[in-house]
Every structure is written in C-alpha cells, then in structure tokens.
Scaffold this active site. Structure first.
Site, PDB file in Angstrom:
ATOM      1  N   ASP A   1      -7.740  -2.973  14.154  1.00 49.58           N
ATOM      2  CA  ASP A   1      -9.001  -3.202  13.729  1.00 49.58           C
ATOM      3  C   ASP A   1      -9.037  -4.480  12.618  1.00 49.58           C
ATOM      4  OD1 ASP A   1      -7.561  -2.174  11.527  1.00 49.58           O
ATOM      5  OD2 ASP A   1      -9.131  -0.262  11.069  1.00 49.58           O
TER       6      ASP A   1
ATOM      7  N   ASP B   1       0.821  -1.128  -0.008  1.00 49.93           N
ATOM      8  CA  ASP B   1      -0.023   0.021  -0.108  1.00 49.93           C
ATOM      9  C   ASP B   1       0.934   1.331  -0.076  1.00 49.93           C
ATOM     10  OD1 ASP B   1       0.911  -0.539   2.589  1.00 49.93           O
ATOM     11  OD2 ASP B   1      -1.081  -0.930   3.362  1.00 49.93           O
TER      12      ASP B   1
ATOM     13  N   GLU C   1      -9.681  -2.042   5.246  1.00 40.24           N
ATOM     14  CA  GLU C   1     -10.288  -1.602   6.660  1.00 40.24           C
ATOM     15  C   GLU C   1     -11.569  -2.445   6.779  1.00 40.24           C
ATOM     16  OE1 GLU C   1      -8.608   0.155   8.836  1.00 40.24           O
ATOM     17  OE2 GLU C   1      -7.741   1.803   7.570  1.00 40.24           O
TER      18      GLU C   1
ATOM     19  N   HIS D   1      -7.006  -4.594   9.845  1.00 36.67           N
ATOM     20  CA  HIS D   1      -6.921  -4.274   8.574  1.00 36.67           C
ATOM     21  C   HIS D   1      -5.631  -5.204   8.136  1.00 36.67           C
ATOM     22  CE1 HIS D   1      -4.532  -0.664  10.009  1.00 36.67           C
ATOM     23  NE2 HIS D   1      -3.739  -1.498   9.355  1.00 36.67           N
TER      24      HIS D   1
HETATM   25  P1  PGA Z   1       2.434  -1.769  12.853  1.00 37.88           P
HETATM   26  O1  PGA Z   1       1.392  -1.649  11.688  1.00 37.88           O
HETATM   27  O2  PGA Z   1       3.323  -2.970  12.420  1.00 37.88           O
HETATM   28  O3  PGA Z   1       3.016  -0.634  12.860  1.00 37.88           O
HETATM   29  O4  PGA Z   1       1.679  -2.222  14.176  1.00 37.88           O
HETATM   30  C1  PGA Z   1       0.594  -2.801  11.191  1.00 37.88           C
HETATM   31  C2  PGA Z   1      -0.596  -2.463  10.287  1.00 37.88           C
HETATM   32  O5  PGA Z   1      -1.160  -1.653  10.569  1.00 37.88           O
HETATM   33  O6  PGA Z   1      -0.771  -3.283   9.247  1.00 37.88           O
END
Ligand code: PGA
Length: 244
Positions: free
Chosen positions: A139, A70, A146, A141
C-alpha cells in the site's frame, strides 16, 4: 524525480549487494555513522551480505549506531515475531555492533508519548541518521506509515491496516496473533535522514513502486514523499520493474 536514483538489479541478491555497497562506503567514510534499518523479507539479502563483508574484513560495525524504523505494539523484545528479535537474528547477533548502539522502538512502552519522544531525541543526540534503509509495503507504506490524509511527522503509534496485517500474517500462526498496532518513525523522521536507500523486489511490488516514484506525491501513497528528498536511491530487481 530529479533527485531519485533508480538502480535496476537482476535479482534480490544483486539488490542486496548494491545496497551493501552504499553501507560499506558510508562506514568507511564515517566509522561512527548512524544507520536506519528496516525489517521484512526484502532487506534479508542485504543483511546476509553485510555479515559476510564484516567476516571478510571489509566493514567494521564496532562504532556504528543503528535505529530501526518500527516495532509491533505489545510484543516483548524477545517475542519470536518482534522486530527487535528479527534484527538480532538476521543481523546484530552476527556483526560487531554494540548492543547499546542499536535502538528499536519499545513495543511494551506504557507511556507511549514519552517513548516516542525519547526515540526521536536519541536519534537527534546521535546527530541524525546518515543512511536510512527502507522497504515498501503493497500500500506504499514506509516503516508502518500507512496511507492517510496527512504525512505523520514524528515517531508515533499507528493502527495497522488489514492489508498490512494480512501481508505479515505469514510470520504468525494465525491472523488473530498479528498485532493491530505498532510504533513507527514518522515520515518526518525518515525524511530527516541525510541519505535514503530503498530496496524493492518481486512483481507484487511493481505497481506500488511505479506509483510511488512516477505518480503524484500524496499521503495516500506514503512512499511518494520520497520524491521530495534530496538523496534517494531506489534499488529494485527486474521483477519489480513494470515501466520498461
Ligand atoms: P517486505 O516488507 O520486505 O517483507 O515485503 C516491506 C514492508 O512492508 O515495508
């Protein structure tokens, strides 16, 4: 659940090492493989490990191709918070992968549909993703997919939830600077990968990790779809393990 392999590691560093073993094995068996990469804090120990292993002569990235999950909409590749820049600084600038063999969605795309289609085509022309790395959001995702009422299939534009913007504001000067939209591979793009490795660390991820793999498969918890993938390995640390 039958296909999901769960590996418990002591701490984030060990998670990184175990994940690195998966990449090392793939690159040995297929030097021109296609890997799917992720940003965020969780993959950082893995990226450090991959850099060290190439320096030690254990891996060779010269023929590897990579596609990132992304990118923020509206951020130029050299913006300090862009995911392209994150990948350059934390991995690509330190390994032998060729710049033309790394793709990240174009945050500045004017024709969004064409960019998203082109992204899918590039991956397809490469022969598909052999090993997709994933983190997980609070959440549920994956990439920037999302919670929704359906599983989006292809690379597409998404509006970021307040929870995600809040979680990511630590990288920006203020919440107002966090983009409100992003481009992300779809759930279908992710599910098409031959093999998936998810890394999860920290006790703030324990609830969502449990829900994703021991709860129902629902687009309200996007990561839960991984229960349907034939080859998923989840590597998590003790802090993220709530069910023992
Ligand atoms: P993080 O992000 O590794 O910084 O917790 C993970 C994500 O949001 O996919």
């Amino acid at each position: 659940m039958l296909h999901v392999r769960m590996i418990k590691a002591k701490n984030p560093e060990e998670v990184g090492k175990i994940a690195a073993d998966q990449f090392e094995a793939l690159i040995h068996s297929k030097p021109a493989c296609v890997i799917g990469l992720a940003t965020g804090s969780t993959p950082l120990p893995l990226y450090r490990e991959l850099i060290e292993r190439e320096r030690a002569g254990k891996i060779d990235f010269t023929r590897v191709r990579s596609a990132n999950l992304d990118e923020y909409k509206g951020l130029a590749p050299d913006h300090p918070q862009s995911y392209r820049r994150f990948m350059q600084e934390n991995l690509f600038d330190h390994i032998s992968i060729r710049p033309e063999n790394t793709i990240v969605p174009d945050g500045l795309a004017e024709d969004v549909d064409a960019m998203c289609r082109g992204y899918e085509e590039k991956i397809e022309n490469w022969g598909g993703v052999d090993l997709q790395l994933l983190g997980i959001g609070h959440d549920g995702h994956i990439g920037f997919n999302e919670p929704e009422d359906h599983f989006p299939v292809m690379t597409h534009e998404v509006a970021l939830t307040e929870m995600t913007r809040e979680a990511n504001k630590r990288f920006f000067d203020s919440i107002d600077e966090v983009p409100t939209a992003a481009f992300t591979m779809g759930i279908g793009t992710v599910m098409a990968a031959k093999k998936i490795v998810m890394v999860v660390t920290g006790k703030d991820k324990a609830d969502i990790l449990y829900k994703s793999f021991f709860g129902p498969v629902t687009p309200e918890v996007p990561a839960s779809i991984l229960q349907m993938h034939p080859d998923v390995t989840v590597i998590f640390d003790e802090a993220a393990c709530s069910w023992e």
